[in-house]
Design a protein around this motif. Structure first.
Motif, mmCIF file in Angstrom:
data_model
loop_
_atom_site.group_PDB
_atom_site.id
_atom_site.type_symbol
_atom_site.label_atom_id
_atom_site.label_comp_id
_atom_site.label_asym_id
_atom_site.label_seq_id
_atom_site.Cartn_x
_atom_site.Cartn_y
_atom_site.Cartn_z
ATOM 1 N N VAL A 147 -17.413 66.024 -20.578
ATOM 2 C CA VAL A 147 -16.129 65.195 -20.355
ATOM 3 C C VAL A 147 -15.985 64.682 -18.798
ATOM 4 C CG1 VAL A 147 -13.470 64.954 -20.397
ATOM 5 C CG2 VAL A 147 -14.760 66.366 -21.971
ATOM 6 N N LEU A 148 -16.078 63.335 -18.555
ATOM 7 C CA LEU A 148 -16.225 62.651 -17.193
ATOM 8 C C LEU A 148 -14.868 62.337 -16.944
ATOM 9 C CD1 LEU A 148 -19.516 60.570 -17.744
ATOM 10 C CD2 LEU A 148 -19.211 62.610 -16.614
ATOM 11 N N SER A 149 -14.308 63.021 -15.903
ATOM 12 C CA SER A 149 -12.850 62.758 -15.560
ATOM 13 C C SER A 149 -12.851 63.021 -13.805
ATOM 14 C CB SER A 149 -11.815 63.679 -16.249
ATOM 15 O OG SER A 149 -10.399 63.541 -15.617
ATOM 16 N N GLY A 150 -12.072 62.303 -13.156
ATOM 17 C CA GLY A 150 -12.219 62.618 -11.766
ATOM 18 C C GLY A 150 -13.717 62.084 -10.930
ATOM 19 N N TRP A 151 -14.502 61.476 -11.649
ATOM 20 C CA TRP A 151 -15.656 61.242 -11.082
ATOM 21 C C TRP A 151 -16.826 62.170 -11.037
ATOM 22 C CZ3 TRP A 151 -17.203 56.428 -11.670
ATOM 23 C CH2 TRP A 151 -16.519 55.262 -11.580
ATOM 24 N N GLY A 179 -9.129 52.408 -18.668
ATOM 25 C CA GLY A 179 -9.786 52.118 -17.433
ATOM 26 C C GLY A 179 -11.274 52.887 -17.206
ATOM 27 N N ALA A 180 -11.440 53.831 -18.459
ATOM 28 C CA ALA A 180 -12.572 54.569 -18.184
ATOM 29 C C ALA A 180 -13.841 53.812 -17.967
ATOM 30 C CB ALA A 180 -12.994 55.509 -19.526
ATOM 31 N N GLN A 181 -14.948 54.391 -16.942
ATOM 32 C CA GLN A 181 -16.272 53.866 -16.947
ATOM 33 C C GLN A 181 -17.200 55.015 -16.732
ATOM 34 O OE1 GLN A 181 -16.600 51.576 -13.137
ATOM 35 N NE2 GLN A 181 -14.415 51.803 -12.934
ATOM 36 N N VAL A 182 -18.468 54.814 -17.051
ATOM 37 C CA VAL A 182 -19.582 55.492 -16.899
ATOM 38 C C VAL A 182 -20.629 54.813 -15.874
ATOM 39 C CG1 VAL A 182 -21.420 56.872 -17.834
ATOM 40 C CG2 VAL A 182 -19.037 57.045 -18.643
ATOM 41 N N LEU A 183 -21.573 55.267 -14.919
ATOM 42 C CA LEU A 183 -22.293 54.715 -14.297
ATOM 43 C C LEU A 183 -23.423 55.406 -14.320
ATOM 44 C CD1 LEU A 183 -20.425 53.868 -11.212
ATOM 45 C CD2 LEU A 183 -20.986 52.135 -13.116
ATOM 46 N N VAL A 184 -24.764 55.083 -14.380
ATOM 47 C CA VAL A 184 -25.944 55.895 -14.498
ATOM 48 C C VAL A 184 -26.394 55.774 -13.033
ATOM 49 C CG1 VAL A 184 -28.392 55.854 -15.353
ATOM 50 C CG2 VAL A 184 -26.374 55.029 -16.682
ATOM 51 N N LYS A 185 -26.720 57.035 -12.459
ATOM 52 C CA LYS A 185 -27.188 57.268 -10.998
ATOM 53 C C LYS A 185 -28.312 57.911 -10.825
ATOM 54 C CE LYS A 185 -22.810 56.336 -9.468
ATOM 55 N NZ LYS A 185 -22.395 55.729 -8.066
ATOM 56 N N GLY A 186 -28.995 57.566 -9.742
ATOM 57 C CA GLY A 186 -30.192 58.189 -9.481
ATOM 58 C C GLY A 186 -29.917 59.595 -8.407
ATOM 59 N N SER A 187 -30.955 60.247 -7.847
ATOM 60 C CA SER A 187 -30.911 61.227 -7.019
ATOM 61 C C SER A 187 -30.200 61.016 -5.812
ATOM 62 C CB SER A 187 -32.054 61.916 -6.885
ATOM 63 O OG SER A 187 -33.173 61.130 -6.110
ATOM 64 N N ASP A 188 -30.076 59.820 -5.268
ATOM 65 C CA ASP A 188 -29.298 59.276 -4.101
ATOM 66 C C ASP A 188 -27.913 58.969 -4.558
ATOM 67 O OD1 ASP A 188 -29.569 57.016 -5.334
ATOM 68 O OD2 ASP A 188 -30.721 55.822 -3.648
ATOM 69 N N TRP A 189 -27.385 59.275 -5.495
ATOM 70 C CA TRP A 189 -26.074 59.013 -6.182
ATOM 71 C C TRP A 189 -25.605 57.626 -5.768
ATOM 72 C CZ3 TRP A 189 -22.345 62.438 -8.024
ATOM 73 C CH2 TRP A 189 -23.095 63.937 -7.952
ATOM 74 N N GLN A 190 -26.547 56.465 -5.858
ATOM 75 C CA GLN A 190 -26.228 55.079 -5.893
ATOM 76 C C GLN A 190 -26.419 54.668 -7.226
ATOM 77 O OE1 GLN A 190 -25.307 53.508 -2.971
ATOM 78 N NE2 GLN A 190 -25.384 55.656 -2.264
ATOM 79 N N PRO A 200 -15.270 51.309 -21.648
ATOM 80 C CA PRO A 200 -14.766 52.125 -22.859
ATOM 81 C C PRO A 200 -15.124 51.238 -24.202
ATOM 82 C CG PRO A 200 -12.968 51.899 -21.337
ATOM 83 C CD PRO A 200 -14.169 51.217 -20.503
ATOM 84 N N SER A 201 -15.194 49.801 -23.939
ATOM 85 C CA SER A 201 -15.590 49.143 -25.219
ATOM 86 C C SER A 201 -16.891 49.354 -25.663
ATOM 87 C CB SER A 201 -15.534 47.520 -24.844
ATOM 88 O OG SER A 201 -14.178 47.271 -24.671
ATOM 89 N N ASP A 202 -17.915 49.593 -24.607
ATOM 90 C CA ASP A 202 -19.128 50.132 -25.060
ATOM 91 C C ASP A 202 -19.378 51.246 -25.799
ATOM 92 O OD1 ASP A 202 -20.512 47.924 -24.041
ATOM 93 O OD2 ASP A 202 -20.222 48.717 -22.011
ATOM 94 N N MET A 203 -18.444 52.554 -24.959
ATOM 95 C CA MET A 203 -18.462 53.827 -25.605
ATOM 96 C C MET A 203 -17.837 53.745 -26.911
ATOM 97 S SD MET A 203 -17.847 55.948 -22.066
ATOM 98 C CE MET A 203 -16.577 54.679 -21.258
ATOM 99 N N GLY A 228 -18.416 59.394 -14.083
ATOM 100 C CA GLY A 228 -17.486 58.660 -14.655
ATOM 101 C C GLY A 228 -16.141 59.199 -14.446
ATOM 102 N N ASP A 229 -15.376 58.455 -15.166
ATOM 103 C CA ASP A 229 -13.764 58.754 -14.738
ATOM 104 C C ASP A 229 -13.001 58.176 -16.058
ATOM 105 O OD1 ASP A 229 -11.474 59.660 -13.771
ATOM 106 O OD2 ASP A 229 -11.025 57.947 -12.484
ATOM 107 N N GLY A 230 -12.034 58.972 -16.524
ATOM 108 C CA GLY A 230 -11.107 58.396 -17.357
ATOM 109 C C GLY A 230 -11.209 59.076 -18.915
ATOM 110 N N GLY A 231 -12.090 60.214 -18.804
ATOM 111 C CA GLY A 231 -12.007 61.005 -19.920
ATOM 112 C C GLY A 231 -13.212 60.540 -21.122
#
Length: 393
Positions: A147-151, A179-190, A200-203, A228-231
């Motif tokens: 569960v992705l909440s609070g980044w 307002g939920a969103q998910v980002l794919v990150k690399g090891s540098d957190w960028q 959310p529409s994608d998910m 991510g954030d928003g649950g």
């Protein structure tokens, strides 16, 4: 065509299984001189862990690492606060390789939740393996409930398991708040270049495809994970081998309109092609601030045989600079985005003279791959800065 490909890779993920009872979760050469040294293995490597599995640590004894003691020590621990020992395990004093532990249900759950820490003295760790009692799918990279909440972050994947042209299939059981969103990150957190924001529409569709591009692998470092954030809730991540041709692809995977794509472009890039699930009524190529750089009025649009459409935007040096400054651009439209690619090698276009009639003619298929001798089909014809769709018989 592109929609059919996305459907086929989803089907492939559902049907592919393989027998693999011994899984290497870590390999290298790490000296354990004392308690400050350790090997860390992320939880994502233990998707197949279950009661009855065996953990195998391949090692070399080196008593010269700490000559003040005449013995070895080796312990396996959870990667949580204080590094407590895995349930039901204890320290060993190995004199030869390998050292093994049988896992109970609690220990297996700990590995899947927290990962592993290997700690010891006078040992060199060479390889760590998980031996399963049952056949497993080697393309199942994560399974659980994240569960992705609070980044917060998780579902970590080792990029060494991927190749350009593979796809990652993320399964969501919940899309989260509006307002939920998910980002794919690399090891540098960028934000990982070659990916796009997941909304959310994608998910809400249940599954999201993230194509593995060459740019992703070049910038991932040692890990690929989501934040991510928003649950929203991720329950599974699977690898789909060889899902698409990654040549020239900037970003791959269907997204609902209003798409942030994270990428940088070569300074010599003069064209960017976007494939939509259908012909858009309108479209904009925007910078990261949603300021339109180009619209469909100044782009070339090709309608593909499968109902999708390819829109090619001609870029200026200022456009490229604006995109690279934030490592992001936005596709704003009313049709689902399927992929973004560079239509062939555009590095020489900037040198084309004013007289377009004297410029060399090049042909590409609808995926943007150069075709030297086109015949019997629909192709993209480019001469200088002019792009058009032609049928060659």
């Amino acid at each position: 065509m592109m929609k059919h490909l996305l459907a086929s890779v989803l089907m492939a993920a559902a049907t592919f299984t393989a027998s693999a009872t011994t899984i290497t979760v870590w390999e290298g050469s790490t000296k354990l001189t004392g308690w400050s040294d350790n090997v860390s293995v992320p939880a994502s490597e233990f998707t197949a862990a279950a009661e009855g599995c065996q953990l195998v640590v391949n090692l070399t004894v080196d008593m010269d690492l700490d000559p003040s003691i005449n013995y070895t020590n080796l312990g396996i621990k959870t990667n949580s606060d204080g590094w407590p020992e895995l349930d039901g395990t204890s320290f060993k004093n190995p004199t030869a390789s390998p050292a093994t532990w049988d896992l109970n249900a609690t220990a297996a759950a700990q590995l899947k939740a927290t990962g592993l820490i290997v700690q010891g003295q006078n040992l060199v760790i060479n390889k760590i393996q998980l031996v399963t009692a049952d056949d497993v799918d080697p393309n199942l990279l994560f399974e659980g409930e994240l569960v992705l909440s609070g980044w917060n972050s998780g579902a970590t994947i080792n990029p060494s398991k991927l190749e350009a042209g593979d796809a990652l299939k993320y399964t969501f059981s919940a899309a989260g708040s509006s307002g939920a969103q998910v980002l794919v990150k690399g090891s540098d957190w960028q934000n990982l270049l070659g990916t796009s924001k997941i909304t959310p529409s994608d998910m809400a569709t249940g599954t999201v495809i993230v194509g593995v591009t060459a740019g992703m692998l070049e910038n991932a470092g040692g890990s690929i994970f989501v934040q991510g954030d928003g649950g929203p809730t991720i329950t599974k991540v699977e690898r789909i081998p060889g899902a698409f041709d990654a040549t020239g692809v900037v970003c791959y995977g269907e997204r609902i309109p209003g798409v942030s794509v994270f990428a940088t472009l070569s300074e010599t890039t003069t064209q960017l092609a976007v494939v939509f699930a259908k012909k858009p009524n309108w479209a904009q190529l925007c910078n990261s601030s949603w300021t339109a750089l180009h619209t469909n009025d100044d782009a070339t649009t090709l309608e593909n045989a499968d109902g999708s459409a390819t829109m090619t935007f001609t870029l200026t040096a200022d456009d490229v600079a604006a995109i690279n400054a934030k490592k992001e651009f936005i596709i704003n439209t009313d049709a689902n985005l399927l992929s973004v690619y560079l239509p062939g090698d555009t590095s020489a276009i900037g040198n084309v003279g004013v007289n377009e009639e004297n410029a060399p003619v090049e042909y590409f298929n609808l995926q943007g791959i150069r075709v030297d001798n086109p015949e019997n089909g629909l192709f993209i014809r480019r001469q200088g800065n002019k792009v058009s769709k032609v049928i060659i018989r």
